[in-house]
Design a protein around this motif. Structure first.
Motif, mmCIF file in Angstrom:
data_model
loop_
_atom_site.group_PDB
_atom_site.id
_atom_site.type_symbol
_atom_site.label_atom_id
_atom_site.label_comp_id
_atom_site.label_asym_id
_atom_site.label_seq_id
_atom_site.Cartn_x
_atom_site.Cartn_y
_atom_site.Cartn_z
ATOM 1 N N PRO A 12 35.426 47.269 44.642
ATOM 2 C CA PRO A 12 35.487 48.689 44.289
ATOM 3 C C PRO A 12 36.506 49.003 43.186
ATOM 4 O O PRO A 12 36.220 49.795 42.282
ATOM 5 C CB PRO A 12 35.860 49.369 45.607
ATOM 6 C CG PRO A 12 35.294 48.463 46.652
ATOM 7 C CD PRO A 12 35.465 47.082 46.097
ATOM 8 N N PHE A 13 37.666 48.377 43.230
ATOM 9 C CA PHE A 13 38.673 48.598 42.182
ATOM 10 C C PHE A 13 38.126 48.201 40.818
ATOM 11 O O PHE A 13 38.353 48.884 39.822
ATOM 12 C CB PHE A 13 39.950 47.798 42.496
ATOM 13 C CG PHE A 13 41.065 48.023 41.519
ATOM 14 C CD1 PHE A 13 41.973 49.049 41.718
ATOM 15 C CD2 PHE A 13 41.212 47.224 40.391
ATOM 16 C CE1 PHE A 13 43.007 49.272 40.820
ATOM 17 C CE2 PHE A 13 42.228 47.432 39.482
ATOM 18 C CZ PHE A 13 43.138 48.462 39.704
ATOM 19 N N ALA A 86 43.512 54.528 33.450
ATOM 20 C CA ALA A 86 42.260 53.779 33.295
ATOM 21 C C ALA A 86 42.491 52.475 32.549
ATOM 22 O O ALA A 86 41.941 51.428 32.915
ATOM 23 C CB ALA A 86 41.218 54.634 32.575
ATOM 24 N N VAL A 87 43.323 52.522 31.518
ATOM 25 C CA VAL A 87 43.635 51.298 30.757
ATOM 26 C C VAL A 87 44.387 50.309 31.650
ATOM 27 O O VAL A 87 44.072 49.107 31.679
ATOM 28 C CB VAL A 87 44.450 51.636 29.486
ATOM 29 C CG1 VAL A 87 45.007 50.372 28.841
ATOM 30 C CG2 VAL A 87 43.598 52.416 28.500
ATOM 31 N N VAL A 88 45.368 50.804 32.397
ATOM 32 C CA VAL A 88 46.138 49.934 33.298
ATOM 33 C C VAL A 88 45.223 49.326 34.358
ATOM 34 O O VAL A 88 45.312 48.122 34.651
ATOM 35 C CB VAL A 88 47.309 50.706 33.941
ATOM 36 C CG1 VAL A 88 47.950 49.915 35.075
ATOM 37 C CG2 VAL A 88 48.353 51.067 32.889
ATOM 38 N N ALA A 89 44.329 50.120 34.928
ATOM 39 C CA ALA A 89 43.397 49.601 35.934
ATOM 40 C C ALA A 89 42.518 48.499 35.352
ATOM 41 O O ALA A 89 42.281 47.476 36.005
ATOM 42 C CB ALA A 89 42.537 50.733 36.491
ATOM 43 N N ALA A 90 42.046 48.684 34.129
ATOM 44 C CA ALA A 90 41.214 47.659 33.493
ATOM 45 C C ALA A 90 42.000 46.377 33.269
ATOM 46 O O ALA A 90 41.490 45.279 33.530
ATOM 47 C CB ALA A 90 40.656 48.188 32.175
ATOM 48 N N ILE A 91 43.235 46.509 32.814
ATOM 49 C CA ILE A 91 44.068 45.324 32.580
ATOM 50 C C ILE A 91 44.332 44.606 33.893
ATOM 51 O O ILE A 91 44.209 43.377 33.981
ATOM 52 C CB ILE A 91 45.381 45.711 31.870
ATOM 53 C CG1 ILE A 91 45.084 46.169 30.436
ATOM 54 C CG2 ILE A 91 46.378 44.554 31.880
ATOM 55 C CD1 ILE A 91 46.264 46.819 29.738
ATOM 56 N N VAL A 92 44.689 45.361 34.934
ATOM 57 C CA VAL A 92 44.950 44.755 36.249
ATOM 58 C C VAL A 92 43.697 44.043 36.759
ATOM 59 O O VAL A 92 43.776 42.903 37.237
ATOM 60 C CB VAL A 92 45.425 45.822 37.254
ATOM 61 C CG1 VAL A 92 45.387 45.297 38.685
ATOM 62 C CG2 VAL A 92 46.832 46.291 36.900
ATOM 63 N N ALA A 93 42.541 44.682 36.645
ATOM 64 C CA ALA A 93 41.302 44.072 37.126
ATOM 65 C C ALA A 93 41.001 42.762 36.399
ATOM 66 O O ALA A 93 40.638 41.768 37.028
ATOM 67 C CB ALA A 93 40.139 45.056 36.972
ATOM 68 N N VAL A 94 41.187 42.746 35.089
ATOM 69 C CA VAL A 94 40.910 41.529 34.314
ATOM 70 C C VAL A 94 41.921 40.432 34.663
ATOM 71 O O VAL A 94 41.531 39.282 34.921
ATOM 72 C CB VAL A 94 40.921 41.820 32.798
ATOM 73 C CG1 VAL A 94 40.916 40.533 31.989
ATOM 74 C CG2 VAL A 94 39.727 42.686 32.426
ATOM 75 N N VAL A 95 43.196 40.778 34.695
ATOM 76 C CA VAL A 95 44.228 39.771 34.988
ATOM 77 C C VAL A 95 44.030 39.189 36.378
ATOM 78 O O VAL A 95 44.084 37.967 36.564
ATOM 79 C CB VAL A 95 45.645 40.374 34.826
ATOM 80 C CG1 VAL A 95 46.705 39.459 35.406
ATOM 81 C CG2 VAL A 95 45.934 40.665 33.359
ATOM 82 N N TRP A 96 43.771 40.030 37.348
ATOM 83 C CA TRP A 96 43.596 39.529 38.709
ATOM 84 C C TRP A 96 42.316 38.714 38.829
ATOM 85 O O TRP A 96 42.264 37.745 39.573
ATOM 86 C CB TRP A 96 43.632 40.675 39.707
ATOM 87 C CG TRP A 96 45.030 41.212 39.910
ATOM 88 C CD1 TRP A 96 46.011 41.306 38.969
ATOM 89 C CD2 TRP A 96 45.596 41.714 41.104
ATOM 90 N NE1 TRP A 96 47.146 41.843 39.507
ATOM 91 C CE2 TRP A 96 46.919 42.111 40.819
ATOM 92 C CE3 TRP A 96 45.107 41.899 42.390
ATOM 93 C CZ2 TRP A 96 47.758 42.653 41.783
ATOM 94 C CZ3 TRP A 96 45.956 42.455 43.343
ATOM 95 C CH2 TRP A 96 47.264 42.814 43.037
ATOM 96 N N PRO A 102 42.388 38.473 44.685
ATOM 97 C CA PRO A 102 41.619 39.658 45.085
ATOM 98 C C PRO A 102 42.232 40.905 44.441
ATOM 99 O O PRO A 102 43.451 41.032 44.355
ATOM 100 C CB PRO A 102 41.760 39.695 46.607
ATOM 101 C CG PRO A 102 42.949 38.858 46.908
ATOM 102 C CD PRO A 102 43.087 37.853 45.797
ATOM 103 N N THR A 103 41.377 41.787 43.992
ATOM 104 C CA THR A 103 41.871 43.004 43.349
ATOM 105 C C THR A 103 42.470 43.933 44.402
ATOM 106 O O THR A 103 42.182 43.811 45.590
ATOM 107 C CB THR A 103 40.735 43.735 42.613
ATOM 108 O OG1 THR A 103 39.696 44.000 43.537
ATOM 109 C CG2 THR A 103 40.221 42.923 41.452
ATOM 110 N N PRO A 104 43.306 44.864 43.962
ATOM 111 C CA PRO A 104 43.894 45.803 44.921
ATOM 112 C C PRO A 104 42.808 46.621 45.612
ATOM 113 O O PRO A 104 41.772 46.922 45.024
ATOM 114 C CB PRO A 104 44.759 46.714 44.043
ATOM 115 C CG PRO A 104 44.935 46.001 42.759
ATOM 116 C CD PRO A 104 43.777 45.094 42.601
ATOM 117 N N ARG A 105 43.065 46.978 46.845
ATOM 118 C CA ARG A 105 42.139 47.856 47.565
ATOM 119 C C ARG A 105 42.418 49.291 47.159
ATOM 120 O O ARG A 105 43.568 49.684 46.976
ATOM 121 C CB ARG A 105 42.312 47.664 49.067
ATOM 122 C CG ARG A 105 41.803 46.290 49.513
ATOM 123 C CD ARG A 105 41.740 46.119 51.022
ATOM 124 N NE ARG A 105 41.267 47.312 51.699
ATOM 125 C CZ ARG A 105 41.895 47.824 52.763
ATOM 126 N NH1 ARG A 105 42.978 47.272 53.238
ATOM 127 N NH2 ARG A 105 41.418 48.908 53.344
#
Length: 134
Positions: A12-13, A86-96, A102-105
């Motif tokens: 979902p993240f 939104a930019v931070v979420a995209a970066i976190v998703a790609v890095v993880w 596992p991505t953050p819940r």
């Protein structure tokens, strides 16, 4: 011969991050000179004539992606912080994803006091905008 490897499913993240990337790309593709002339797509504003808390976010993102910061903040004060999130979420998703973690819940993230406070502040901002427009 076709590979039987299954494509990885998105958490979902990651879906939220992907939606943010799509929205940023769409905002960057739109012309800031003509964005104010578009139709009113907000159902609340269409019914009441008053801006909801989210009114102006599209215009804010369009202005921000074209580095028109004053116009971005004027369109919706929460547009730039939301764009940054939104930019931070995209970066976190790609890095993880690259690190195979596992991505953050989403639920625990949304229950953080800072996030809940930001939503409350956004609601107050929206109420003030509605009151001033009435």
């Amino acid at each position: 011969m076709l590979s039987s490897a299954k494509a990885p499913s998105l958490a979902p993240f990651e879906w939220v991050a992907l939606g943010g990337v799509f929205a940023i790309g769409t905002a960057a593709a739109l012309n800031p000179a003509t964005i104010a002339d578009g139709p009113i797509i907000c159902p609340i504003r269409s019914l009441t004539g008053l801006p909801c808390p989210a009114c102006g976010l599209t215009r804010s993102w369009v202005f921000a992606t074209h580095t028109q910061w004053t116009d971005a903040v004027t369109a919706n004060a929460f547009g730039v912080p939301l764009l940054i999130a939104a930019v931070v979420a995209a970066i976190v998703a790609v890095v993880w994803r690259v690190r195979d973690r596992p991505t953050p819940r989403l639920e625990p993230l949304l229950r953080r006091p800072a996030v809940m406070g930001a939503f409350a502040l956004w609601a107050v901002y929206g109420a003030v905008r509605m009151a001033l427009a009435a």
